[in-house]
Design an enzyme around this catalytic site. Structure first.
Site, mmCIF file in Angstrom:
data_model
loop_
_atom_site.group_PDB
_atom_site.id
_atom_site.type_symbol
_atom_site.label_atom_id
_atom_site.label_comp_id
_atom_site.label_asym_id
_atom_site.label_seq_id
_atom_site.Cartn_x
_atom_site.Cartn_y
_atom_site.Cartn_z
ATOM 1 N N SER C 64 31.263 46.312 48.450
ATOM 2 C CA SER C 64 31.802 45.336 47.492
ATOM 3 C C SER C 64 32.777 45.922 46.479
ATOM 4 O O SER C 64 33.502 45.183 45.820
ATOM 5 C CB SER C 64 30.661 44.658 46.727
ATOM 6 N N LYS C 67 36.230 44.748 46.704
ATOM 7 C CA LYS C 67 36.684 43.447 46.208
ATOM 8 C C LYS C 67 37.662 43.585 45.044
ATOM 9 O O LYS C 67 38.537 42.746 44.865
ATOM 10 C CB LYS C 67 35.472 42.605 45.774
#
Lengths: 304, 304, 304, 304
Positions: C64, C67
């Site tokens: 993540s 991101k």
């Protein structure tokens, strides 16, 4: 009609032979001291034959079962206008009753959950001069039994501890769906829930709903149409978050209360009340549910 | 340090030239009659230089801004134990504050939403002999201004109409996360929200948070660590459901109130208070938000 | 600047002495076999001094953390238009990410939760001819390190098992907030998450966010304003449902990944990356969180 | 039995005289081009007398009505084991079907909402060698009509656009409540929904549910107990978020589809199918609902 005498005795025996997995409700202190062994069944058929077993004549706190009666009185008084402030859909949600109220802008899902019953209480407080006295009179007239009364100890016990109901009433008020003072409405609401009745008296009262709106003395209290709608609401919304389960397993309209009572009925045939204070996790009497499932299985009587 | 005098005047002019799209809050009747044209800015830097423009000396109802001050007093009194009854996460939910409380079993998301601030109020009611008087004294000491006072008209107005707060407090009580009587706690809560202060007085008070816990007179009220945590909470939770937007556009810790006030700050540099009663849909002053966005852009000062 | 060398070694020792209560993520099969004992810290200050300890040069799946990089590329490509399809508020909800998406009609709360990152992936798929190649090139340019690469085993492992992401992408599609084919967008998304980088390489890349949009070689990738906004998003939304906790305890913008990496930064001062694969219940590295809390405490450096 | 011939003609006339406020469903492109003026009613009583009016012999896409039939086949195949993976409670929630699935860890509320029907489809895909062919055969046998068939255009249209169903199936998969491949299950699901049947054929098929599990040719397909339970589910869950309203106004178990069809029934008495493609906001045929309300009122036949 099946042989209800044999069936009731069979069912009573079967269920008594099983351990009661339920627990007595403790959140209303006055109810916490009930003897969990109490167990009674009463059945009244359309021809007024009566069948019973166990503690069927002993009074207990009917609690949420009273919601059907206040709804009936409100419909009797103002008819369809009731539905301007309430919906008729199952709540279906085990854990967030106030959430729904918030998401739906203060319109309770139905009159048989607490928030909905508080709106009905508000209607009665608006419509009646002396709501407590007049509602009691209404129940006495339907049942034909003037000995029915509130239990003030229970009412005061819940008044002192029913914080979720205070929360619900204030939330309704914030959405302008409560016209009277919060404390005044809840005072009435706690009294209605404290009604003390036996299985036998519940059957006398709910005879109305199997007899198309006429009480045992054939006096009209509701129209045929109103009775059908109230029966529909009992089926879809009468058992908290277990309404689907009850319809699925039992197949009768009914209403339960945390006092351990359940009343159920087959229109034009019979109504039956069970009392056993041990509750399952969803707040319904475990033995009461078991009794009714066996009863409809053995009698092959259900609306489906 | 940038030329705050020029910047404040520029920003004030720019924002005044735009029509105010906000609306005055009406749900507290006493606040509904405020003149929407009121508009003031006050800035106090770490060296105690002051800059202001417009109605910066006029008092208004600080409302939710007070939550930072009660939290500070509670942390001062019982330290980290505050967090046994509260979380520190953004609520992030525009429409169902009570829902969250229900889903999370009575633990409010953070101390800057109403439910959380009511728990803080409960702590102060438990810890203090005379909560209203002692909290007021606390604010007066931090600010060094003994003229700061409650506005009883505003407090009573909200006491008569703040049904969602009654709902929240009762829901907290049902989860046993309110130790004192609901009405007693809310009485304190409505008073704290009614504090009447000017932008100038707010800066004097919030100097604490840019000065590592010491007030303008260098007296210690909070530890460095406590100040960092309160500033973090202001950043992540200080603007209702618009906290992300404020961090994104302005980049400063801050707190708004429905009276139209906003206070924001850059640790070790400056704090600034704005007042303009027109609110956007999320309950934050539209002009206040615009002022602070322009201020951080023109000064190139933000925590990011 | 504090003595980062001593601080990192102290913190590393302290944390190593504590048992790791975290658990390695198992829902992506390829990640489940990571050695939980891996532990590295790397710190890069604004003057490009580097400090490190442990496995700081070993590559792991950044998941993540990517991101932030796809968001940066999307803002670089289409600027503020990104926000037409995304919000910037914390999600704040531990258990119902798709619920929020449904309640908010397909507009993800922010670009750092999965649904939001899938919308960003969709933007890149629309804007780029060869999204996978060009995004990798973008990361290599920022970091100045051409050895950075995808881990196809990890990408394929998630492609075969990432059903919640398929659900989210299809839900976005149903709200018309996904312009390209679901499988095409997710193919890119799973690749971006599979980026394999070391703590050292993460610092080289995130230098951009402490240096006002310029990479280590002083090439511009983002405007000052864009960097401030991305930093604000990292602070309010960078740690799943623990963003408030991280801001409260650590006080730095940052982003975590289920591979056990966390990168955090203090604008204009330093950025730091930690890797330890044991995760807490909220999906963040337990040792990573502990390291960063101790680091900001010992160095007295935080944005608050 | 009442004079159904007169009643149907009266109701048909009454409803035709009112403007149709419904709108044709557009989210399945292939269904969007239906002529909104289509209108048919067919009634079959327990003695196999038939009554009809309007377009009662014209085939239309039965869509969700098929869920009752796949459920029946699954219960026929694996009995009560169906309920290991599904609940039987009303969903009651107009706007967040996936939310519920998420909150309840992948256990759909009931088999008549999409997520539940997808689990049923998964069961059939597991149990059958050639699910599409065998399910069609099952329907043909119950109805005694070998001309019933899928509409591949409709199936393919939904396959290309039914993103919410892809989302639901993937979410189920993430909770391990889908055993087969998502695309394989949905392929079957879209085919089952595409079944093309007339009101007359629907009555022939649903005769099973008024005849205690035996089809028109008296062949057993379900036990008495299974039929009662499926009827209960139709009553509490058969009309999306309008199940309570339908029970309240009509008082019959039934099931609607977005193709504009509704089938309803009174056990041991009759079943009736209506088709009119204009839908209300909740996805049920407006004229269909009106027809059934008037029919039960005029005939004084309902389960309550």
């Amino acid at each position: 009609m099946p042989d209800f005498n044999t069936i009731l005795n069979t069912v009573f025996q079967e269920v008594t032979n099983q351990p009661d997995t339920g627990k007595v409700a403790t959140y209303i202190p006055e109810l916490a001291c009930i003897d969990i062994e109490k167990f009674g069944i009463h059945l009244l058929d359309i021809d007024k034959n009566e069948y019973n077993v166990g503690d069927s004549q002993e009074r207990f706190s009917i609690q949420s079962i009273s919601k059907v009666l206040t709804l009936s009185m409100a419909m009797n008084l103002i008819g369809e206008k009731v539905w301007d402030r309430l919906d008729v859909e199952p709540s279906g949600d085990p854990f967030n009753h106030l959430s729904l109220l918030e998401q739906e802008n203060g319109i309770p899902r139905n009159p048989l959950i607490n928030a909905g019953a508080i709106v009905i209480a508000d209607i009665l407080v608006s419509e009646l001069k002396n709501p407590k006295r007049e509602f009691l009179e209404f129940v006495r007239q339907i049942s034909g039994d003037t000995s029915i009364a509130y239990d003030e100890h229970v009412a005061n016990s819940e008044k002192a501890t029913g914080f979720k109901n205070y929360a619900a009433a204030n939330l309704l008020k914030s959405y302008d769906n409560l016209k009277n003072d919060v404390l005044e409405v809840l005072d009435f609401y706690f009294y209605q829930c404290s009604l003390s009745m036996s299985c036998s008296q519940l059957c006398d009262t709910f005879y109305l709903f199997i007899n198309r709106g006429k009480c045992k003395r054939q006096q009209d209290f509701l129209t045929v149409n109103q009775v059908k709608r109230i029966n529909a609401l009992m089926l879809t919304c009468g058992f908290y978050d277990e309404a689907g389960e009850f319809a699925f397993r039992v197949g009768l309209p009914g209403k339960s209360g945390v006092g351990g009572g359940i009343v159920a009925l087959l229109p034009k045939k019979f109504c039956v009340a069970v009392w056993s204070p041990g509750l399952n996790k969803k707040g319904n009497s475990t033995r009461g549910m078991a009794v009714l499932e066996r009863l409809t299985t053995l009698s092959d009587l259900s609306i489906f």
